[in-house]
Design an enzyme around this catalytic site. Structure first.
Site, PDB file in Angstrom:
ATOM      1  N   THR A 191       1.019  -1.298   0.062  1.00 16.28           N
ATOM      2  CA  THR A 191       0.154  -0.259  -0.040  1.00 16.28           C
ATOM      3  C   THR A 191       0.663   1.312   0.032  1.00 16.28           C
ATOM      4  O   THR A 191       1.881   1.087   0.651  1.00 16.28           O
ATOM      5  CB  THR A 191      -1.139  -0.074   1.165  1.00 16.28           C
ATOM      6  N   ARG A 219     -12.299  -9.388  -2.467  1.00 11.72           N
ATOM      7  CA  ARG A 219     -11.744  -8.550  -1.149  1.00 11.72           C
ATOM      8  C   ARG A 219     -11.387  -7.273  -1.360  1.00 11.72           C
ATOM      9  O   ARG A 219     -10.616  -6.814  -2.042  1.00 11.72           O
ATOM     10  CB  ARG A 219     -11.124  -9.653  -0.534  1.00 11.72           C
ATOM     11  N   VAL A 220     -12.071  -6.500  -0.467  1.00 13.36           N
ATOM     12  CA  VAL A 220     -11.629  -5.114  -0.268  1.00 13.36           C
ATOM     13  C   VAL A 220     -11.316  -4.860   1.179  1.00 13.36           C
ATOM     14  O   VAL A 220     -11.847  -5.155   2.091  1.00 13.36           O
ATOM     15  CB  VAL A 220     -12.625  -4.151  -0.750  1.00 13.36           C
ATOM     16  N   THR A 242      -1.613   1.833   6.399  1.00 16.26           N
ATOM     17  CA  THR A 242      -1.082   0.551   5.774  1.00 16.26           C
ATOM     18  C   THR A 242      -1.072  -0.519   6.582  1.00 16.26           C
ATOM     19  O   THR A 242      -0.533  -0.286   7.760  1.00 16.26           O
ATOM     20  CB  THR A 242       0.093   0.712   5.056  1.00 16.26           C
ATOM     21  N   GLY A 243      -1.704  -1.909   6.391  1.00 15.21           N
ATOM     22  CA  GLY A 243      -1.805  -2.880   7.356  1.00 15.21           C
ATOM     23  C   GLY A 243      -2.705  -3.871   6.897  1.00 15.21           C
ATOM     24  O   GLY A 243      -3.146  -3.960   5.750  1.00 15.21           O
ATOM     25  N   THR A 244      -2.824  -4.857   7.875  1.00 17.45           N
ATOM     26  CA  THR A 244      -3.889  -5.776   7.717  1.00 17.45           C
ATOM     27  C   THR A 244      -5.275  -5.339   7.782  1.00 17.45           C
ATOM     28  O   THR A 244      -5.980  -4.664   8.755  1.00 17.45           O
ATOM     29  CB  THR A 244      -3.492  -6.768   9.001  1.00 17.45           C
ATOM     30  N   GLY A 245      -5.854  -5.064   6.634  1.00 17.80           N
ATOM     31  CA  GLY A 245      -6.952  -4.198   6.229  1.00 17.80           C
ATOM     32  C   GLY A 245      -8.224  -4.374   7.010  1.00 17.80           C
ATOM     33  O   GLY A 245      -8.943  -3.404   7.546  1.00 17.80           O
TER      34      GLY A 245
HETATM   35  N1  ASP Z   1      -4.023  -2.349   3.854  1.00 17.68           N
HETATM   36  C1  ASP Z   1      -3.974  -2.850   2.678  1.00 17.68           C
HETATM   37  C2  ASP Z   1      -5.188  -3.893   2.420  1.00 17.68           C
HETATM   38  O1  ASP Z   1      -5.571  -4.668   3.682  1.00 17.68           O
HETATM   39  C3  ASP Z   1      -2.620  -3.716   2.600  1.00 17.68           C
HETATM   40  C4  ASP Z   1      -1.458  -2.994   3.093  1.00 17.68           C
HETATM   41  O2  ASP Z   1      -1.611  -1.965   3.671  1.00 17.68           O
HETATM   42  O3  ASP Z   1      -0.548  -3.608   2.727  1.00 17.68           O
HETATM   43  O4  ASP Z   1      -5.652  -3.946   1.492  1.00 17.68           O
END
Ligand code: ASP
Length: 325
Positions: A191, A219-220, A242-245
């Site tokens: 991201t 998936r979103v 940014t992270g585990t959405g």
């Molecule tokens: N947050 C993003 C998602 O879950 C992925 C990421 O930030 O790496 O789609």
């Protein structure tokens, strides 16, 4: 009275560590981050808007295959690229977002067109692509998004049955299984995003992503969801995450930072820290945010090993980093 204009950017968080990232790759990341911060600073220095600065910065991040957005996006379980993006104007609270698009070269431009159009906030899939085409935004064949490295990361994730790999976690995955660079299953998130404060005191935020490697088709994540992965309000903060959405959606992360500033009277630093280092880990949320306020304060906490990040006040040299400092 607003402080000096400033831009901050991120290119994803995850388990990247100095031992996993080759020194040439590390240089590539730092050089790219530096150039993109400088491009944002140049817009702000000319009196350009925060909205234009974040749009340009995210476009450059999307065009750079090092990052998981636009060219270089990760693959879904069935081998597609499904991209998400959002943008928000802190002056008006206008916002635009697209999700699940596979033919828009720069999803952030489509999100911006949704914002400018003003009737809707969030368009998905084919409708979003038709809207983009009608607004003169460049469409591409889906193979534009193909990169060998991301494809190898999908193969590695499939081989070990690992779903939803954060982009920059896959570095460790790749190294272990296919001997290529970036993306990690437990650790590497991708991201990209940008937040900016302009000379007029306006804030803006933008976020764009390919999502997670081996994600279920359709998936979103949080990135295109206003209040989760992206939020801007002149009275409080501008945030890109940014992270585990899934956890960032459940934590309403970007808005939570704003709410802690607005209703609990926390400083930007306190609010950002509370959400990323305290609240998110309680629901297994991994990742980080970049956040600024209308006074030009900045916070970039992350609860992973690293986060590609950089910032620059107008007139200063960009500062960029990957690991914990
Ligand atoms: N947050 C993003 C998602 O879950 C992925 C990421 O930030 O790496 O789609």
């Amino acid at each position: 009275m607003a402080k000096k204009p400033l831009i901050a950017i991120h290119g994803g968080a995850g388990t990247m560590t100095q031992s996993l990232l080759s020194s040439s790759k590390e240089t590539d990341y730092l050089t790219s981050l530096n150039a993109i911060v400088a491009a944002g600073q140049a817009i702000l220095a000319k009196g350009g808007s925060a909205l234009d600065a974040v749009t340009t910065a995210v476009c450059l991040l999307e065009d750079n295959p090092l990052f998981n957005a636009g060219k270089g996006a990760v693959f879904t379980h069935s081998g597609k690229n499904e991209l998400d993006a959002a943008i928000m104007d802190g002056a008006t609270l206008n916002a635009g977002a697209v999700a699940g698009v596979s033919h828009i070269r720069n999803p952030i431009l489509a999100a911006k067109a949704v914002l400018n159009h003003g009737k809707q906030v969030f368009l998905i899939g084919k409708g979003a692509e038709a809207f983009a085409a009608a607004n003169g935004i460049e469409l591409v064949d889906s193979d534009y998004f193909f990169t060998q490295e991301r494809y190898d990361q999908l193969q590695a994730a499939l081989a070990i049955g690992q779903e939803n790999v954060l982009d920059h976690d896959s570095q460790s995955l790749s190294l272990n299984h296919i001997n290529s660079d970036p993306i990690d299953p437990k650790n590497k998130l991708g991201t990209v995003g940008a937040v900016a404060l302009d000379a007029h005191g306006n804030l803006a935020a933008a976020t764009s992503t390919g999502g997670l490697t081996n994600k279920v088709d359709g998936r979103v994540g949080d990135s295109p969801i206003i209040g989760a992965g992206c939020y801007a309000n002149n009275n409080t903060v501008a945030v890109s995450a940014t992270g585990t959405g899934e956890m960032f959606i459940r934590g309403v992360v970007a808005y939570d930072v704003s709410a802690l500033v607005e209703y609990a009277g926390l400083s930007l630093e306190q609010a950002a820290h509370r959400v990323v280092m305290d609240k998110l880990p309680k629901i297994n949320g991994r990742g980080g945010i970049i956040a600024i306020d209308h006074l030009g304060n900045i916070a970039m906490p992350f609860n992973t090993e690293g986060m590609y990040r950089g910032f620059g006040y107008v007139g200063d040299a960009p500062k960029v980093a990957i690991y914990k400092t």
